[in-house]
Design a protein around this motif. Structure first.
Motif, PDB file in Angstrom:
ATOM      1  N   LEU A 156       0.565  -0.470 -10.633  1.00 40.32           N
ATOM      2  CA  LEU A 156       1.512  -1.431 -11.201  1.00 40.32           C
ATOM      3  C   LEU A 156       2.727  -1.591 -10.290  1.00 40.32           C
ATOM      4  N   HIS A 157       3.196  -0.483  -9.748  1.00 36.91           N
ATOM      5  CA  HIS A 157       4.332  -0.541  -8.823  1.00 36.91           C
ATOM      6  C   HIS A 157       3.983  -1.340  -7.567  1.00 36.91           C
ATOM      7  N   LEU A 158       2.801  -1.102  -7.025  1.00 35.79           N
ATOM      8  CA  LEU A 158       2.389  -1.815  -5.816  1.00 35.79           C
ATOM      9  C   LEU A 158       2.172  -3.307  -6.090  1.00 35.79           C
ATOM     10  N   LEU A 159       1.668  -3.629  -7.258  1.00 37.68           N
ATOM     11  CA  LEU A 159       1.503  -5.040  -7.611  1.00 37.68           C
ATOM     12  C   LEU A 159       2.845  -5.760  -7.633  1.00 37.68           C
ATOM     13  N   GLY A 160       3.873  -5.092  -8.191  1.00 36.91           N
ATOM     14  CA  GLY A 160       5.198  -5.690  -8.195  1.00 36.91           C
ATOM     15  C   GLY A 160       5.718  -5.922  -6.787  1.00 36.91           C
ATOM     16  N   GLU A 161       5.513  -4.955  -5.895  1.00 40.67           N
ATOM     17  CA  GLU A 161       5.939  -5.107  -4.503  1.00 40.67           C
ATOM     18  C   GLU A 161       5.203  -6.259  -3.826  1.00 40.67           C
ATOM     19  N   ALA A 162       3.893  -6.355  -4.073  1.00 40.14           N
ATOM     20  CA  ALA A 162       3.093  -7.396  -3.432  1.00 40.14           C
ATOM     21  C   ALA A 162       3.514  -8.792  -3.902  1.00 40.14           C
ATOM     22  N   VAL A 163       3.788  -8.941  -5.195  1.00 36.55           N
ATOM     23  CA  VAL A 163       4.217 -10.243  -5.716  1.00 36.55           C
ATOM     24  C   VAL A 163       5.575 -10.637  -5.125  1.00 36.55           C
ATOM     25  N   ALA A 164       6.490  -9.659  -5.002  1.00 34.46           N
ATOM     26  CA  ALA A 164       7.797  -9.939  -4.400  1.00 34.46           C
ATOM     27  C   ALA A 164       7.642 -10.384  -2.944  1.00 34.46           C
ATOM     28  N   LYS A 165       6.737  -9.757  -2.212  1.00 32.50           N
ATOM     29  CA  LYS A 165       6.479 -10.148  -0.828  1.00 32.50           C
ATOM     30  C   LYS A 165       5.904 -11.562  -0.765  1.00 32.50           C
ATOM     31  N   ALA A 166       5.011 -11.863  -1.702  1.00 34.42           N
ATOM     32  CA  ALA A 166       4.404 -13.197  -1.721  1.00 34.42           C
ATOM     33  C   ALA A 166       5.470 -14.274  -1.943  1.00 34.42           C
TER      34      ALA A 166
ATOM     35  N   ASP B  18       0.830  -1.208   0.000  1.00 36.28           N
ATOM     36  CA  ASP B  18       0.000   0.000   0.000  1.00 36.28           C
ATOM     37  C   ASP B  18       0.861   1.254   0.000  1.00 36.28           C
ATOM     38  N   SER B  19       0.215   2.361  -0.262  1.00 43.25           N
ATOM     39  CA  SER B  19       0.892   3.650  -0.293  1.00 43.25           C
ATOM     40  C   SER B  19      -0.128   4.748  -0.005  1.00 43.25           C
ATOM     41  N   LEU B  20       0.345   5.874   0.531  1.00 38.77           N
ATOM     42  CA  LEU B  20      -0.513   7.025   0.786  1.00 38.77           C
ATOM     43  C   LEU B  20      -0.341   8.046  -0.334  1.00 38.77           C
ATOM     44  N   VAL B  21      -1.447   8.564  -0.833  1.00 34.40           N
ATOM     45  CA  VAL B  21      -1.384   9.569  -1.896  1.00 34.40           C
ATOM     46  C   VAL B  21      -2.270  10.750  -1.536  1.00 34.40           C
ATOM     47  N   VAL B  22      -1.894  11.893  -2.045  1.00 34.40           N
ATOM     48  CA  VAL B  22      -2.683  13.113  -1.875  1.00 34.40           C
ATOM     49  C   VAL B  22      -3.264  13.474  -3.236  1.00 34.40           C
ATOM     50  N   PRO B  23      -4.552  13.764  -3.328  1.00 31.08           N
ATOM     51  CA  PRO B  23      -5.155  14.102  -4.623  1.00 31.08           C
ATOM     52  C   PRO B  23      -4.423  15.250  -5.303  1.00 31.08           C
ATOM     53  N   ASP B  24      -4.197  15.094  -6.605  1.00 26.65           N
ATOM     54  CA  ASP B  24      -3.556  16.160  -7.371  1.00 26.65           C
ATOM     55  C   ASP B  24      -4.440  16.634  -8.519  1.00 26.65           C
ATOM     56  N   GLU B  25      -5.695  16.208  -8.510  1.00 27.51           N
ATOM     57  CA  GLU B  25      -6.685  16.711  -9.462  1.00 27.51           C
ATOM     58  C   GLU B  25      -7.941  17.075  -8.679  1.00 27.51           C
ATOM     59  N   ILE B  26      -8.207  18.378  -8.565  1.00 24.29           N
ATOM     60  CA  ILE B  26      -9.347  18.870  -7.801  1.00 24.29           C
ATOM     61  C   ILE B  26     -10.325  19.524  -8.763  1.00 24.29           C
ATOM     62  N   PHE B  27     -11.584  19.108  -8.699  1.00 23.82           N
ATOM     63  CA  PHE B  27     -12.603  19.644  -9.590  1.00 23.82           C
ATOM     64  C   PHE B  27     -13.602  20.460  -8.776  1.00 23.82           C
ATOM     65  N   LEU B  28     -13.708  21.748  -9.101  1.00 28.44           N
ATOM     66  CA  LEU B  28     -14.644  22.650  -8.423  1.00 28.44           C
ATOM     67  C   LEU B  28     -15.816  22.966  -9.336  1.00 28.44           C
ATOM     68  N   SER B  29     -16.985  23.109  -8.739  1.00 31.56           N
ATOM     69  CA  SER B  29     -18.178  23.551  -9.460  1.00 31.56           C
ATOM     70  C   SER B  29     -18.411  25.023  -9.127  1.00 31.56           C
TER      71      SER B  29
ATOM     72  N   LYS C 283      -5.141   6.024   1.500  1.00 26.17           N
ATOM     73  CA  LYS C 283      -4.359   4.802   1.290  1.00 26.17           C
ATOM     74  C   LYS C 283      -4.836   4.071   0.038  1.00 26.17           C
ATOM     75  N   ILE C 284      -3.874   3.697  -0.796  1.00 30.00           N
ATOM     76  CA  ILE C 284      -4.122   2.852  -1.955  1.00 30.00           C
ATOM     77  C   ILE C 284      -3.478   1.505  -1.673  1.00 30.00           C
ATOM     78  N   ALA C 285      -4.251   0.441  -1.748  1.00 32.00           N
ATOM     79  CA  ALA C 285      -3.726  -0.879  -1.397  1.00 32.00           C
ATOM     80  C   ALA C 285      -4.067  -1.897  -2.483  1.00 32.00           C
ATOM     81  N   VAL C 286      -3.129  -2.800  -2.731  1.00 32.48           N
ATOM     82  CA  VAL C 286      -3.381  -3.927  -3.634  1.00 32.48           C
ATOM     83  C   VAL C 286      -3.018  -5.219  -2.904  1.00 32.48           C
ATOM     84  N   ARG C 287      -3.682  -6.286  -3.247  1.00 34.51           N
ATOM     85  CA  ARG C 287      -3.441  -7.592  -2.626  1.00 34.51           C
ATOM     86  C   ARG C 287      -3.337  -8.641  -3.716  1.00 34.51           C
ATOM     87  N   VAL C 288      -2.372  -9.522  -3.595  1.00 31.41           N
ATOM     88  CA  VAL C 288      -2.184 -10.588  -4.589  1.00 31.41           C
ATOM     89  C   VAL C 288      -2.219 -11.953  -3.907  1.00 31.41           C
ATOM     90  N   ILE C 289      -2.663 -12.929  -4.651  1.00 33.41           N
ATOM     91  CA  ILE C 289      -2.598 -14.329  -4.244  1.00 33.41           C
ATOM     92  C   ILE C 289      -1.774 -15.051  -5.307  1.00 33.41           C
TER      93      ILE C 289
END
Length: 215
Positions: free
Chosen positions: A133-143, A21-32, A202-208
């Motif tokens: 894609l980056h997080l998927l690579g990390e998760a597979v390596a951990k697995a 997982d990783s923490l991200v801050v929005p960088d696209e804000i849409f105002l009405s 938080k953005i999280a990915v999980r692999v089996i």
């Protein structure tokens, strides 16, 4: 198709799961931004409000052609026909920004020009696909690390993967009224604009992963 699962049942394998997982801050804000004609006493037309808005955004170095678009145009002509009242027009624009700080400056500047009907539509993260894609690579390596840790005491080797599955939590983003605005006592060092910030999400990915076992 029927034979394949039966064949896999005879293959010695080890199955592990892992998450990244990783923490991200929005960088696209849409105002009405909604512009509505005022009552007769104020006598402010939509055209006047639009001119004020465009001038204000230009002073904030916002690229109007790329970041601003007309989302809706309407009038109360139906009410006029039924009740014989003056027709009042409305326009709604969508403004795309890259930071919450800029959004704060826009809110304050527009309010000073009598345009207060501004709200948050949504937020997004522009590099989401690359991050997943980056997080998927990390998760597979951990697995694989987990599989090796479990297979080693048994004197067996982890070989090629024979099955991989993934899932992700996605990125919901913020919606209307979810902007975190600090009190007016908290100001930027360079000016008097209130700070607006978003809490990181938080953005999280999980692999089996199922690996073949060897000796």
């Amino acid at each position: 198709l029927l034979a394949q699962p039966q064949a896999e049942n005879h293959i010695p394998y080890i199955e592990t799961s892992a998450k990244a997982d990783s923490l991200v801050v929005p960088d696209e804000i849409f105002l009405s931004i909604q512009l509505r004609e005022q009552d007769e006493r104020k006598n402010v037309s939509v055209e006047d409000l639009e001119k004020r808005m465009l001038e204000t955004l230009e002073k904030l170095n916002i690229d109007i052609e790329k970041q601003l678009k007309l989302a809706d145009l309407s009038s109360n002509i139906k009410t006029y026909l039924l009740r014989r009242k003056d027709i009042k027009k409305r326009k709604r624009f969508e403004l795309k920004l890259k930071s919450a700080t800029t959004a704060g400056r826009v809110l304050e500047a527009l309010e000073e020009k009598g345009i207060a009907n501004v709200s948050l539509l949504k937020t997004d993260y522009s590099k989401m696909d690359a991050l997943k894609l980056h997080l998927l690579g990390e998760a597979v390596a951990k697995a694989k690390q987990r599989a090796n840790a479990m297979a080693k005491p048994l004197g067996q080797l982890v070989e090629e993967a024979i099955f991989i599955s993934d899932s992700n939590a996605g990125f919901v983003g913020y919606r209307q009224n979810e902007m975190v605005m600090y009190s007016s006592m908290v100001k930027n060092a360079s000016d008097d604009t209130p700070e607006i910030q978003f809490k990181p999400q938080k953005i999280a990915v999980r692999v089996i992963v199922r690996f073949r076992l060897g000796k």
